[in-house]
Design an enzyme around this catalytic site. Structure first.
Site, PDB file in Angstrom:
ATOM      1  N   LYS A  82     -32.278   9.916  -2.442  1.00 26.31           N
ATOM      2  CA  LYS A  82     -30.899  10.417  -2.442  1.00 26.31           C
ATOM      3  C   LYS A  82     -30.667  11.117  -3.781  1.00 26.31           C
ATOM      4  O   LYS A  82     -30.774  10.488  -4.836  1.00 26.31           O
ATOM      5  CB  LYS A  82     -29.902   9.265  -2.289  1.00 26.31           C
ATOM      6  N   ASP A 141     -23.776   3.101  -1.967  1.00 26.18           N
ATOM      7  CA  ASP A 141     -24.586   4.197  -1.440  1.00 26.18           C
ATOM      8  C   ASP A 141     -25.067   3.964  -0.008  1.00 26.18           C
ATOM      9  O   ASP A 141     -25.692   4.852   0.582  1.00 26.18           O
ATOM     10  CB  ASP A 141     -25.814   4.436  -2.334  1.00 26.18           C
TER      11      ASP A 141
END
Length: 278
Positions: free
Chosen positions: A12, A132
């Site tokens: 990410k 996240d």
């Protein structure tokens, strides 16, 4: 034969990360443009009586299976009487600012939902595992705001990233603690990008608010940023998340791979990878 499932857990990357405030409970409010390049960890699982996790790969030594977020995610999803033997191949640096742990946990949820034929948990349960988790579960370009719960899909041109990590772990808590400004402005509206050049033009006006405190804590971050920015064909270099992984944008595979090869030769102790987005 027992059923077996496999899943990819991409890195990410925060192309931007604006810290816009702080809630009374201590959670920071963020506004971030997130992408998932085609480089990451891999998971596989087979049905079993118990729930277990084994970790291998280049960065396995930095992780303890018993406390890994993958097992926490699996326990959240696990139906009564079901189990799985999970293997995580850890190819991404640990504590590197590229969401490895969250992406691994999200990949485990996708994998085990198929293996056990159960629905994915609600968003509020995901946030309990980490801010996240929702964006990593989607694993597609997003504008992520709030504490990670506000997600808006974003169209992206195809481009390449070169990721580089100097091998210096940075604790997210320490970076946030060193942050001077905790209430910066959010990103302006996102109305799409006019190709790679349009994306770069937009990103030049944005920031990662955690980059200055990370550089203060680990000067190696500044070295990585300078090396990426000086690579031929790289119009922009920035740190991802709370570091220490940094990235450079590249328009195509050839320039990205040439830059990654050059960085690998110049700094053999760094982790370097080139990967496409989109």
């Amino acid at each position: 034969m027992p059923r077996r499932e496999r899943e990819f857990a991409p890195a990410k990357v925060n192309l931007t990360l604006h810290v816009t405030g702080r809630r009374p409970d201590g959670y920071h409010l963020l506004d971030s443009l997130v992408v998932f390049p085609a480089v990451g960890d891999r998971l596989e699982a087979v049905e079993a009586r118990d729930l277990t996790l084994e970790i291998d790969g280049p960065f396995a030594g930095a992780l303890e299976p018993a406390s890994n977020l993958v097992l926490a995610a699996a326990r959240l999803l696990r139906p009564a009487g079901r189990g799985a033997a999970i293997r995580l191949t850890k190819a991404l640096p640990v504590a590197g600012g590229i969401g490895g742990g969250s992406s691994d946990a999200a990949a485990a949820l996708r994998l085990l939902a198929r293996l056990w034929s159960v629905p994915l948990p609600p968003a509020e349960a995901l946030l309990a595992l980490g801010a996240d988790l929702p964006v990593c579960l989607a694993a597609r370009p997003m504008r992520m705001a709030g504490i990670g719960e506000a997600l808006v899909p974003v169209g992206m041109p195809r481009f390449w990233l070169v990721l580089a990590n100097p091998g210096v772990p940075l604790a997210t808590g320490a970076v946030f603690k060193a942050l001077a400004q905790r209430a910066g402005p959010p990103m302006p509206p996102l109305d799409g990008f006019d190709g790679f050049e349009g994306l770069c033009a937009y990103l030049r006006g944005q920031r990662n608010d955690l980059e200055p405190p990370a550089v203060a804590l680990a000067t190696a971050v500044a070295e990585v940023l300078a090396a990426l920015a000086g690579s031929p064909g790289c119009p922009l270099a920035r740190m991802s998340g709370s570091g220490a992984t940094c990235f450079g944008l590249f328009p195509d595979e050839g320039t990205a791979r040439a830059a990654a090869d050059a960085l690998g030769r110049a700094a053999p102790g760094w982790w370097v990878a080139a990967a496409p987005v989109g």
